[in-house]
Scaffold this motif. Structure first.
Motif, PDB file in Angstrom:
ATOM      1  N   PRO A 176       0.801  -1.225   0.000  1.00 16.57           N
ATOM      2  CA  PRO A 176       0.000   0.000   0.000  1.00 16.57           C
ATOM      3  C   PRO A 176       0.834   1.276   0.000  1.00 16.57           C
ATOM      4  N   TRP A 177       2.179   1.158   0.139  1.00 14.88           N
ATOM      5  CA  TRP A 177       3.014   2.348   0.191  1.00 14.88           C
ATOM      6  C   TRP A 177       3.793   2.472  -1.122  1.00 14.88           C
ATOM      7  N   PRO A 178       4.084   3.682  -1.552  1.00 14.19           N
ATOM      8  CA  PRO A 178       4.914   3.839  -2.749  1.00 14.19           C
ATOM      9  C   PRO A 178       6.374   3.525  -2.425  1.00 14.19           C
ATOM     10  N   ALA A 179       7.154   3.206  -3.459  1.00 15.86           N
ATOM     11  CA  ALA A 179       8.569   2.919  -3.270  1.00 15.86           C
ATOM     12  C   ALA A 179       9.251   4.150  -2.692  1.00 15.86           C
ATOM     13  N   GLY A 180      10.108   3.928  -1.687  1.00 17.99           N
ATOM     14  CA  GLY A 180      10.799   5.019  -1.021  1.00 17.99           C
ATOM     15  C   GLY A 180      10.087   5.563   0.190  1.00 17.99           C
ATOM     16  N   ALA A 181       8.861   5.108   0.461  1.00 21.07           N
ATOM     17  CA  ALA A 181       8.108   5.600   1.618  1.00 21.07           C
ATOM     18  C   ALA A 181       8.769   5.128   2.904  1.00 21.07           C
ATOM     19  N   LEU A 182       8.731   5.983   3.946  1.00 22.12           N
ATOM     20  CA  LEU A 182       9.283   5.661   5.253  1.00 22.12           C
ATOM     21  C   LEU A 182       8.125   5.369   6.194  1.00 22.12           C
ATOM     22  N   VAL A 183       8.057   4.147   6.738  1.00 23.74           N
ATOM     23  CA  VAL A 183       6.943   3.740   7.597  1.00 23.74           C
ATOM     24  C   VAL A 183       7.514   3.147   8.887  1.00 23.74           C
ATOM     25  N   PRO A 184       6.726   3.142   9.992  1.00 27.85           N
ATOM     26  CA  PRO A 184       7.186   2.479  11.221  1.00 27.85           C
ATOM     27  C   PRO A 184       7.286   0.964  11.015  1.00 27.85           C
ATOM     28  N   VAL A 185       8.249   0.372  11.676  1.00 24.15           N
ATOM     29  CA  VAL A 185       8.449  -1.069  11.548  1.00 24.15           C
ATOM     30  C   VAL A 185       7.210  -1.821  12.014  1.00 24.15           C
ATOM     31  N   ASP A 186       6.514  -1.298  13.040  1.00 25.87           N
ATOM     32  CA  ASP A 186       5.335  -1.997  13.574  1.00 25.87           C
ATOM     33  C   ASP A 186       4.222  -2.098  12.550  1.00 25.87           C
ATOM     34  N   GLU A 187       4.204  -1.228  11.539  1.00 28.68           N
ATOM     35  CA  GLU A 187       3.145  -1.265  10.534  1.00 28.68           C
ATOM     36  C   GLU A 187       3.439  -2.246   9.413  1.00 28.68           C
ATOM     37  N   LEU A 188       4.635  -2.816   9.386  1.00 31.21           N
ATOM     38  CA  LEU A 188       4.953  -3.778   8.336  1.00 31.21           C
ATOM     39  C   LEU A 188       4.180  -5.069   8.585  1.00 31.21           C
ATOM     40  N   PRO A 189       3.780  -5.741   7.522  1.00 36.09           N
ATOM     41  CA  PRO A 189       3.087  -7.023   7.714  1.00 36.09           C
ATOM     42  C   PRO A 189       3.986  -8.021   8.426  1.00 36.09           C
ATOM     43  N   ALA A 190       3.340  -8.927   9.164  1.00 38.75           N
ATOM     44  CA  ALA A 190       4.096  -9.908   9.946  1.00 38.75           C
ATOM     45  C   ALA A 190       4.713 -11.000   9.084  1.00 38.75           C
TER      46      ALA A 190
END
Length: 857
Positions: A606-620
């Motif tokens: 759901p995020w574009p390439a290069g997006a910075l997201v919290p690790v907790d939001e990454l799928p398991a």
């Protein structure tokens, strides 16, 4: 049928038959039907209560209606809430009724099993009494009996006296002779079995009729007549007289049956259990098991209720009410006193003496010894006035080693139990702020783990032991002051900064933070620290500050660590290569900051390439991976979308992604040039429906063809048109169609180098007496042949390699500009023979037509 008549038939009558026990299920009691609505429930309850009032005029329903009205008053809040539109309490009560019904039926079932015992038989009176006491209907009672296979019938009536007056003497003679029963003596064997007594005596499946009994008597009489006359013969004659008399008066079956009954009655008087009686009847006397169960049931149910003063006294004594029995004896004349009167008076005298001893022990401070004396007294005369009151006032010894300690947000109490072992000793705790509790009523009762103590207040706890109505002296612990730490402390590290947050206790004045021993500016709920360096782990202490009068009190604090990191660099693109049987190499430039991981998603991220997201939001769904010098080795294990992310601290940079099909890579890829074709062979990739074959000629554009498994098998491989002398790269990958899209699995590649093609021709020249073989070589560009060998082979089979014939001529380091002719004498062979040239792997020799290679045919 009117509502009242129907209600009486469906509710009141079954409840009255169950011992005036109202139904636990409120649906049945108030005739409630689904769906429940506030209006319907209110109307139905009103209608049912009117029926109660009208039915109360009948005497048989009065006790039941009084119980229904009493229980309805307790249910008032439930129906008031339903009338106001809230059916929640009613539904909860309905669920509770189901549970109580199930529990009540289980209790009745257990009582039935206990009463039936190993015989699994009950009398109708016992069954009815248990059903009424448990408040179950006749239908429910019948169902419970069927579940456990219990039988219900009256015990058989057994004779109280022997049919033959001389049975006692005959029985003594049997004991002397060692015969097990009178039937065993008659039949001449103690090994008889399968004996039946009801409906006529039989043994071993054969009835004992009159003719058979006469024959048996004659046989036994003859055997004893032939023996010497002694005391045994005299005893045998006594038994034979009893049998003959019973046979003559047609009482033989009654006498034989009574002999079994008398033996079981003796065992019963010796306190034998039903199971012991069954074992004795079956194994000891040889009675058939079903007959034995019937006989034991009848014997065990013999006897009636005691009658008269003696019976009443015996009832009182067995119930432990010796004082009441003694009073009953005092009201009788001396000539009317039964033997139980002396026992009652003796019990009361002994109990009074024990009561005096208990009082002396109480005065001496030995409450446990007094309790034991009173326990003995209860066994003798439980109804003696003042006994139970005295016992309830005996305090136990206090507990010891009472301690209280803070455990998080609660206070945990510990102690050594009271050393008193007499009676049931319980321990209770009270809490009081400011000072120790004086007694068990001076404070608030709390459990052993006080989960809600006041904060920042000195607390004192007292533990005391309770036995009956008496309590020991309280044993105190404290003061204990609960000052909770900040809760839910969380740190987040970024690029050159660390942030923290927590939940501050409401009673705390503030929260302070130390980083590596240095203070960090912080608010009540969090902080932002910019004085940190990337890659360095910092230790933070987060603690609460409380005000105690004018003094500030610090808590020990919560210790946490954080390591700030530079922001991770995203992987913008990657290539996929087979690495092992079930692994892939994701090839990409290693980023400067962060660690690369692979994710397998069901759909595109759901995020574009290069997006910075919290690790907790990454799928398991992380993919098993291993770092590699050129990227990352992964084992996806399933189809999906492969995404590479770069993680640094609590942040992750989303990188490139590509669809992945969980197909194995083809194995054993071979590519061999055959003139102007390249033959491709490989091991088929798992369950792939087809493969995609790509090939690039001399670095030109890639060409792709699809090959099905059937086409591959029928053609024995894949043939690609490639000009001679041109290099080619071949790639093969499995394909799968999903949702109308063709997905490609990992590919394997093979390179076919550009090998010069040298053509040769053979011609025979010269006169017949001096024939010469001319070998003409041609090529498209100059080449150098390291070795050229001309081989000859007799027969009709062409040589396949240099070892498949005899060398005729060998040339080393032959320079070939574009055309050359080499000559050798034509060999003389006795028959037809073959000629063929072979060269090294640096060139490809193209053979001339077969007719040029075959000579002398």
């Amino acid at each position: 049928m009117s509502f009242d008549d129907d209600y009486k038939q469906r509710v009141l009558e079954p409840a009255r038959a169950a011992g005036d026990q109202p139904p636990e299920d409120l649906r049945a009691r108030y005739v409630l039907t689904e769906p429940l609505t506030p209006e319907a429930v209110t109307a139905r309850v009103k209608q049912v209560r009117q029926c109660w009032r009208r039915s109360r005029g009948q005497l048989k329903y009065r006790k039941l209606i009084d119980r229904l009205e009493a229980e309805h008053r307790a249910l008032g809040p439930v129906f008031s809430a339903a009338e106001q539109g809230d059916l929640g309490p009613l539904r909860q009560r309905l669920r509770g009724g189901d549970e109580r019904n199930a529990q009540r039926r289980a209790e009745v079932r257990n009582r039935l099993l206990d009463a039936a015992g190993p015989l699994r038989v009950l009398s109708p009176a016992e069954c009815s009494a248990i059903g009424k006491a448990g408040g179950v209907s006749a239908a429910e009672l019948a169902q419970l009996l069927r579940i456990d296979g219990l039988e219900v019938h009256d015990p058989d009536a057994l004779p109280a006296a022997p049919p033959y007056p001389g049975y006692g003497k005959a029985r003594e003679s049997l004991e002397v002779l060692g015969a097990r029963t009178m039937l065993a003596f008659l039949l001449g064997s103690d090994r008889i079995g399968n004996v039946r007594l009801f409906g006529g005596v039989s043994a071993g499946g054969m009835p004992i009729d009159r003719a058979g009994a006469e024959r048996a008597l004659e046989r036994v009489s003859g055997e004893w007549a032939r023996r010497p006359r002694d005391t045994s013969a005299t005893h045998a004659e006594t038994v034979l007289i009893a049998l003959r008399t019973a046979l003559r008066e047609d009482l033989l079956h009654d006498l034989l049956g009574y002999d079994f009954i008398a033996r079981l009655r003796e065992r019963r008087e010796q306190r034998a259990s039903d199971q012991a009686l069954m074992d004795f009847a079956v194994r000891g006397l040889g009675v058939e098991p079903n007959e034995a169960r019937r006989l034991v049931f009848a014997v065990s149910r013999e006897g009636g209720a005691p009658a008269g003063p003696a019976g009443r006294m015996r009832e009182l004594l067995e119930a432990g009410n010796a004082h009441a029995a003694a009073l009953l004896a005092d009201g009788l004349g001396e000539h009317e006193l039964p033997p139980e009167a002396a026992e009652a008076r003796q019990r009361v005298a002994t109990a009074s003496r024990l009561l005096d001893e208990a009082q002396e022990l109480t005065d001496a401070g030995d409450s446990d010894g007094a309790w034991d004396r009173l326990e003995d007294e209860l066994l003798l005369a439980a109804d003696l006035p003042g006994l139970r009151e005295h016992q309830r006032r005996l305090p136990p010894l206090p507990p010891t080693d009472v301690a209280a300690e803070v455990d998080g947000a609660s206070v945990r109490l510990s102690w050594r139990p009271s050393p008193s072992r007499a009676g049931r000793v319980l321990h209770e705790i009270v809490r009081r702020p400011g000072r120790p509790p004086r007694d068990s009523a001076d404070g608030e009762p709390v459990p052993a783990v006080d989960g809600e103590p006041p904060v920042n207040v000195p607390l004192f706890y007292a533990v005391y032991a309770r036995r009956g109505e008496a309590t020991s002296e309280p044993v105190c612990a404290g003061p204990v002051v609960l000052r909770p730490e900040p809760s839910r402390v969380e740190l987040a590290s970024g690029d050159g900064m660390v942030t923290g947050r927590w939940e501050c206790p409401p009673e705390a004045a503030r929260v302070d933070v130390l980083r590596d021993g240095e203070p960090v500016p912080a608010g009540r709920e969090g902080f932002t620290d910019r004085g940190v360096r990337n890659g360095v782990t910092h230790r933070y202490r987060v603690y609460a500050v409380y005000i105690d009068g004018v003094e500030e009190i610090e808590t020990p604090g919560v210790l946490v660590t954080a390591t700030p990191h530079a922001l991770p660099d995203a992987v913008t693109e990657f290539a996929v290569e087979p690495y092992a049987q079930d692994r892939l190499l994701l090839r990409f430039p290693i980023p400067a900051h962060g660690l690369v991981e692979a994710l397998l998603l069901v759909r595109e991220p759901p995020w574009p390439a290069g997006a910075l997201v919290p690790v907790d939001e990454l799928p398991a769904r992380r993919v098993e991976s291993t770092p590699h010098a050129r990227g990352l080795v992964v084992r996806p294990g399933a189809s999906g979308v492969l995404v590479v992310v770069t993680v640094a601290g609590t942040s992750a940079a989303v990188g490139a992604f590509r669809r992945h099909v969980d197909l194995p890579a083809p194995t054993g890829l071979t590519a061999v040039r055959r003139g102007e074709e390249v033959e491709v062979g490989f091991g088929w990739p798992g369950d792939a429906a087809a493969v995609a074959v790509t090939y690039e000629i001399a670095g030109g554009p890639a060409r792709r063809i699809g090959v099905s498994r059937a086409a591959y098998t029928a053609g024995g491989g894949v043939r690609l048109p490639v000009p001679e002398g041109e290099p080619v790269r071949v790639g093969v990958a499995g394909t799968s169609e999903q949702g109308g899209t063709v997905l490609t699995g990992p590919a394997v590649t093979a390179d076919v180098a550009a090998v010069p093609v040298v053509r040769y021709d053979l011609a025979v020249t010269g006169p017949l007496w001096k024939r010469t073989l001319a070998l003409t070589l041609t090529c498209d560009r100059p080449v150098r042949l390291a070795r050229l060998e001309l081989v000859v082979r007799d027969g009709r089979v062409m040589p396949r390699d240099p070892s498949d014939g005899e060398p005729l001529e060998v040339w080393e380091d032959v320079d070939l500009p574009d055309e050359a002719v080499l000559r050798v004498p034509l060999p003389k062979r006795p028959g037809p023979f073959w000629l063929r040239c072979f060269a090294g792997t640096d060139v490809e020799l193209a053979d001339p037509p077969v007719r040029r290679l075959q000579q002398g045919a």
